[in-house]
Design an enzyme around this catalytic site. Structure first.
Site, PDB file in Angstrom:
ATOM      1  NE  ARG A   1       9.336  43.157  54.368  1.00 12.59           N
ATOM      2  CZ  ARG A   1       9.746  43.919  55.312  1.00 12.59           C
ATOM      3  NH1 ARG A   1       8.655  44.578  56.057  1.00 12.59           N
ATOM      4  NH2 ARG A   1      10.919  43.809  55.772  1.00 12.59           N
TER       5      ARG A   1
ATOM      6  CB  THR B   1       5.804  48.550  51.757  1.00 10.32           C
ATOM      7  OG1 THR B   1       6.316  47.107  52.103  1.00 10.32           O
ATOM      8  CG2 THR B   1       4.604  48.173  50.561  1.00 10.32           C
TER       9      THR B   1
ATOM     10  CG  LEU C   1       1.108  50.300  52.627  1.00 12.13           C
ATOM     11  CD1 LEU C   1       1.324  51.043  51.526  1.00 12.13           C
ATOM     12  CD2 LEU C   1       0.716  48.871  52.177  1.00 12.13           C
ATOM     13  CG  ASP C   2       5.374  45.821  55.980  1.00 16.76           C
ATOM     14  OD1 ASP C   2       4.644  46.038  57.391  1.00 16.76           O
ATOM     15  OD2 ASP C   2       5.803  45.112  55.544  1.00 16.76           O
ATOM     16  CE  LYS C   3      11.048  54.563  58.720  1.00 13.90           C
ATOM     17  NZ  LYS C   3      11.919  54.743  59.691  1.00 13.90           N
TER      18      LYS C   3
END
Length: 284
Positions: A235, A139, A135-137
């Site tokens: 996003r 998220t 996951l993105d940082k």
């Protein structure tokens, strides 16, 4: 399981299965892995006695699979903000908080999600933990972690074949008009920014399905599911249609008081490749 040995127990679910059939056909383990396990006599009965790989087994036979050199290099780093949601012999599902990286990069050797999970594994006598996806940082939400090499290969393939459903909740700016829809826009790198992505004709296919959960005065809560797993996909897609994720400054979202953006990996669903049971893991 001791500190230098990764292993798992497995109970056969049908009559007549062989160890050879399990590894090669059911689990499609790689040739190198199968060969090494055969050489190491790495499959035993519950008493530790090596078994013949071609002998049909009764349903409910307990097998032990050993991986002599399977260890992960992540430094254990306990962090109570990472919550274990599900665990069995093969898999951990844990919640990553917003603001934490999934894994270390060249400048950061610890303090990430996988370091925290590694601490949990080591504290319970294990030596192997590898994230299946990331996951993105910014998220928060569920990440799946494999506990042995065969699980890693199986879950990697399930991600690739899109047989794991990943459902997100996102609060996006503005009031979405459509109750549900599909966003199908190719995503590629933004030449003008080192980390940003953008919708571009030459990008990779990307498909996001969504439905509205609730409308607020100046934002909308949506449930989104990914048919593809492109970097920053949700996003980028919602920003492209004029409704960026709230707080996602990189993609034009409005600012939030705590500086985080409102995107959560809420739920994963799949048929467990070892138990063959429908498995649903959700953050409540």
């Amino acid at each position: 399981m001791n500190s230098d040995m990764t292993s798992f127990r497995y109970e056969t679910t049908k009559y007549g299965v062989t160890i050879e059939g399990l590894l090669r056909n059911d689990w499609q383990a790689g040739k190198k892995t199968v060969h090494q396990m055969r050489m190491d006599k790495a499959v035993t009965d519950s008493a530790g006695v090596p078994l013949d790989w071609r002998t049909p087994l009764a349903e409910g036979t307990e097998l032990l699979f050993h991986f002599k050199d399977a260890q992960s290099s992540y430094k254990p780093d306990e962090n109570k903000s990472v919550t274990i949601l599900f665990e069995d012999e093969h898999l951990i599902a844990a919640k990553k908080p917003a603001g934490m990286a999934t894994h270390p990069d060249e400048n950061d050797k610890g303090h990430t999600f996988i370091n925290a999970v590694m601490a949990h594994v080591v504290n319970n006598g294990g030596a192997y933990a590898e994230h299946v996806h990331r996951l993105d940082k910014g998220t928060e939400g569920i990440i799946l972690v494999a506990k042995h090499p065969i699980a890693k290969a199986l879950f990697d393939r399930m991600i690739e074949e899109r047989s794991i459903t990943r459902i997100y909740h996102a609060e996006v700016d503005g009031r979405l008009k459509r109750i549900r829809g599909t966003l199908q826009y190719p995503i590629g790198r933004d030449r003008h920014h080192p980390t940003r992505r953008r919708v571009t004709p030459g990008g990779q296919d990307a498909v996001t399905r969504f439905k509205i959960i609730e409308r607020f005065d100046d934002s909308t809560l949506v449930e989104a599911s990914l048919e593809t797993g492109r970097t920053h996909q949700i996003r980028v897609h919602f920003s492209h249609i004029g409704h960026p994720v709230k707080g996602d400054i990189l993609y034009g979202g409005s600012e939030t008081e705590d500086g985080t953006y409102r995107l959560t990996a809420k739920k994963v669903q799949f048929i467990h490749p070892f138990t063959l049971k429908q498995t649903n893991i959700e953050i409540h």
